[in-house]
Structure formats: structure tokens, C-alpha cells
Design a protein around this motif. Structure first.
Motif, mmCIF file in Angstrom:
data_model
loop_
_atom_site.group_PDB
_atom_site.id
_atom_site.type_symbol
_atom_site.label_atom_id
_atom_site.label_comp_id
_atom_site.label_asym_id
_atom_site.label_seq_id
_atom_site.Cartn_x
_atom_site.Cartn_y
_atom_site.Cartn_z
ATOM 1 N N ILE A 8 0.841 -1.195 0.000
ATOM 2 C CA ILE A 8 0.000 0.000 0.000
ATOM 3 C C ILE A 8 0.876 1.244 0.000
ATOM 4 C CG2 ILE A 8 -1.714 1.309 1.323
ATOM 5 C CD1 ILE A 8 -2.797 -1.226 0.061
ATOM 6 N N GLY A 9 0.559 2.191 -0.878
ATOM 7 C CA GLY A 9 1.253 3.478 -0.881
ATOM 8 C C GLY A 9 2.530 3.510 -1.694
ATOM 9 N N ASP A 32 -3.171 2.410 -4.141
ATOM 10 C CA ASP A 32 -3.891 3.187 -3.140
ATOM 11 C C ASP A 32 -4.267 2.335 -1.934
ATOM 12 O OD1 ASP A 32 -4.057 5.863 -4.178
ATOM 13 O OD2 ASP A 32 -5.346 5.081 -5.766
ATOM 14 N N TRP A 33 -4.808 3.035 -0.884
ATOM 15 C CA TRP A 33 -5.177 2.367 0.363
ATOM 16 C C TRP A 33 -6.220 1.270 0.160
ATOM 17 C CZ3 TRP A 33 -3.627 1.344 4.973
ATOM 18 C CH2 TRP A 33 -4.513 0.920 5.942
ATOM 19 N N ASP A 34 -7.076 1.406 -0.873
ATOM 20 C CA ASP A 34 -8.095 0.381 -1.108
ATOM 21 C C ASP A 34 -7.546 -0.840 -1.825
ATOM 22 O OD1 ASP A 34 -7.665 1.392 -3.614
ATOM 23 O OD2 ASP A 34 -9.722 2.109 -3.926
ATOM 24 N N SER A 62 -0.069 10.296 -1.197
ATOM 25 C CA SER A 62 0.178 9.534 0.024
ATOM 26 C C SER A 62 -0.493 10.176 1.229
ATOM 27 C CB SER A 62 1.689 9.415 0.283
ATOM 28 O OG SER A 62 2.304 8.657 -0.737
ATOM 29 N N GLN A 65 -3.642 8.672 2.503
ATOM 30 C CA GLN A 65 -3.623 7.412 3.237
ATOM 31 C C GLN A 65 -3.929 7.709 4.702
ATOM 32 O OE1 GLN A 65 -3.233 4.935 1.240
ATOM 33 N NE2 GLN A 65 -2.638 6.259 -0.448
ATOM 34 N N GLY A 69 -0.602 5.039 8.543
ATOM 35 C CA GLY A 69 0.165 4.337 7.524
ATOM 36 C C GLY A 69 1.657 4.481 7.702
#
Length: 395
Positions: A8-9, A32-34, A62, A65, A69
Motif C-alpha cells: 500500500i502506498g 492506493d489504500w483500497d 500519500s 492514506q 500508515g
């Protein structure tokens, strides 16, 4: 061979090409976060410019997020504290006063010990030792430290930064035994006499003359069991002296925060603390005198207020009470002692449940543990019973 999945990210390889307009476009796939990887692009006149623009856009992306994170088990505990404090402000479920209390306790009690440790290094044994060592100095400070540590580390668990909260397994704090201190009727009347002489100007040398409000505050505390902040927050609209049974509504409290002006909060400490109390005659008379002296008050005006109409702070009233009594040789009396005194009187003459109701407690065990002075006198009927059981034959 399967391609490694991005975390993620993160973003993949940056590629560039010239567009139809002659500008350079830089592209990269960003996860992305999803969990979905999306293509992100930026353009500029040169390849270097397009790459810089893309990296800036990725950095900004970012920011969307979750704040946690950037936290990992190897993050310093202080970073979690900052994140936790921001989170409780965003949640807005607890009062600003409680937020400030949590922050003060965390920064003064916990961070000096845990500030240089990573989250991974904070285990049950270390937490248990800290709380026990602090409890040897002060039970209350250990209790406060335990609360904020448990809350901050619970947030880290919920946001999957650490697998478990070490504070859950810390041994239970044992409150040292203590007996609530309350005043006798003789002591109450001695305090009344001292305040009365002071308000009459006895020994007055300079400065504004007493205006009778300190005595009124004491009588209202004795007649309602209200906390000092609740007494100082009573408005004219909360007072009803015209009914057959005069009453005062407890519907707010006074708040003083560092760097802010003292103000009235439109609710007392808890929901159960909002109540209407029927007044004994001595309190009703004190309130009548206060209203006569204050003149016409607007419905929302405070019953008790400074000369310029602002709220009294609880600290100033406590200090004034202490100074007046200490001049007469009476020490150790605080506003909260009147609350315990009322609870003890109601308990001794009626019931624990009625005392809890008057104090605004949801649990009568709190009343019994913290507010009722234990009566050490055993029922005198035992003497007669023992005389009947063990009387000497020659009597």
C-alpha cells in the motif's frame, strides 16, 4: 513467474514519453489504500521536470492514506502518542477538558519513561513494572498513566500497527485503603461562624469588602451536595423559591483551562449529575439573601459571580475558603469535603441509595467507597444484650 505485488502506498517504475503537444508525460502505477493500483501521470516541458512533478503528485497522494500508515512496530512510542492525540480530537467524543488532561498525563507521566522506545519494545513486563513503580509513589498518578497508555496502545492495535495491547495483561492496581473525611455538625457550625465574622468585616484591613458570596456558596454546597463547579454554574433560571418546595436545578459546571477564560459549561460532569434538588430551609434563606443583594438578574445570569459579572473559578473560591478558615486555625477543609459531609449525613439518617441519588451517582458503590465516613460507634443495644447474656449471678 508472478510479478511481486506492491505494498500500500508504493508506486512502480516511472516511464516517460512525448505527448502530441510536445510536452513530456511521466507515468507510474500507484497502489492506493483500497488495494487498487492506479496510473498517475504528470507533464512538463522536460523529462526531469515531468518526473519531479509526478513524484510530487505521488507524495501528495500519500497524504490521503490513513495517518497510521507511517507507523510500524519499529516507530517510536512518541509518534503513536501524537497520532493518538490527533485521533481523539478528530473523534470529538470526549470533552476538551478531558483531552487536555489525557495529553498532560501522557506527556508528564508516560513519555519521560517510554518516549525513546519503539512500539515493538513495549511489552507486558515493561508496562507492568512501570505502573507498579509509579503506584508506589502515587496511586492516582499510576491510575492516570494506566488509562492513557491503554487507550493509545489500543488505537495501535485497532489500526493493525501492533498485534496486541500489553496494558491488557498488566496486573490490577490496588487502591490503598482510606476513609472518606467528613465534617461533623459542630465543625460545620464553626466554619459558618468563621465565615460570618469575616463577611461582617471583622479584622478587615484593606481591599474590597466581602460581599457575602462565600457564605452563600457553603450553604448551597451543604444544601445540595453539588460539586463546587456545579454550584458556581447555577443561573437565576435554575432557582425556584416561589414553589411550596424551593428547588435548585444542577444543570452545568464551571470550566477553567490553562490559557483560556473561565466559562460555564452547559452540562454537569455526567448525565446523571443533571438534577433538581429540593432545598433545606438554611439554603433557601441563603439564596434569598443572595438574590436580594444581587438585584434584578437576567434568567441566564449566574447566581454567584465576580464583581464584573464573570464566573468565579473553582480554584479561586477554594483558595479564598482555605485562607479565611486558616486565619481562624481551621485547616484541611476543601469544597469537596462538604459533598462528603452531605453524603454521610443522608446515609446515616436515611439510606445509601438516597445519598447516591442526591449526589447524582449512577452507582451507590461509588458513594459508599468515596463519600461516606464510616461510623465507628457500634449500636449501644449490644451492651444491653450482653448484660442479659452474661450478667454476673451476684448482680
Amino acid at each position: 513467474m508472478a510479478r511481486p505485488r506492491q505494498t500500500i502506498g508504493t508506486f512502480g517504475e516511472i516511464t516517460t514519453h512525448k505527448t502530441a503537444s510536445g510536452r513530456i508525460e511521466a507515468r507510474a502505477r500507484f497502489r492506493d489504500w483500497d488495494g487498487v493500483a492506479r496510473q498517475v501521470s504528470a507533464t512538463a516541458e522536460t523529462e526531469a521536470g515531468a518526473t519531479r512533478a509526478l513524484k510530487k503528485k505521488l507524495a501528495e497522494r500519500s497524504l490521503y492514506q490513513p495517518a497510521s500508515g507511517h507507523l510500524t512496530p519499529d516507530s517510536p512510542f512518541g509518534d503513536l502518542v501524537d497520532y493518538w492525540l490527533d485521533d481523539i480530537k478528530l473523534e470529538d467524543r470526549i470533552s476538551r477538558t478531558t483531552q487536555l488532561l489525557y495529553e498532560r498525563n501522557m506527556r508528564t507521566l508516560v513519555l519521560p519513561v517510554f518516549g525513546h522506545l519503539t512500539l515493538r519494545e513495549i511489552g507486558v513486563a515493561r508496562c507492568d513494572h512501570f505502573i507498579k513503580a509509579l503506584a508506589r509513589q502515587s496511586y492516582n498518578r499510576a491510575k492516570q498513566a494506566r488509562v492513557v497508555m491503554r487507550l493509545a496502545l489500543a488505537l495501535a492495535v485497532r489500526h493493525e500497527i501492533i498485534p496486541q495491547n500489553p496494558m491488557v495483561s498488566v496486573s490490577t492496581l490496588r487502591r490503598p485503603p482510606s476513609t472518606p473525611n467528613a465534617l461533623t455538625s459542630l465543625e460545620v457550625n464553626a466554619i459558618r461562624a468563621v465565615i460570618g465574622r469575616w463577611e461582617a468585616g471583622e479584622g478587615h484591613i484593606s481591599g474590597p469588602k466581602p460581599d457575602g458570596q462565600l457564605g452563600a456558596i457553603v450553604e448551597v454546597m451543604l444544601g445540595t451536595s453539588a460539586r463546587i463547579g456545579e454550584v458556581l454554574a447555577i443561573r437565576r433560571r435554575d432557582v425556584d423559591l416561589t414553589s411550596a418546595l424551593p428547588t435548585i436545578g444542577i444543570a452545568g459546571t464551571i470550566i477553567s483551562r490553562q490559557g483560556e477564560a473561565t466559562f460555564r459549561q452547559d452540562h454537569p460532569k455526567t448525565a446523571r449529575s443533571r438534577r433538581i434538588v429540593t432545598l433545606p430551609s438554611f439554603t433557601a434563606e441563603a439564596v434569598r439573601r443572595r438574590l436580594a443583594m444581587a438585584g434584578d438578574l437576567e434568567p441566564d445570569s449566574l447566581l454567584l459571580q465576580t464583581r464584573n459579572g464573570s464566573p468565579f473559578s473553582t480554584a479561586n473560591v477554594s483558595r479564598s475558603l482555605r485562607q479565611v478558615l486558616e486565619r481562624a486555625g481551621i485547616t484541611g477543609v476543601s469544597p469537596h469535603m462538604f459533598r462528603r459531609t452531605v453524603a454521610t449525613a443522608i446515609h446515616d439518617n436515611a439510606s445509601l441509595q438516597l445519598a447516591a441519588e442526591l449526589l447524582g451517582h449512577t452507582d451507590s458503590r461509588i458513594t459508599a467507597q468515596h463519600y461516606i465516613r464510616r461510623n465507628e460507634l457500634v449500636n449501644p443495644a449490644t451492651a444491653e444484650l450482653l448484660d442479659r447474656a452474661f450478667a454476673r449471678p451476684d448482680n
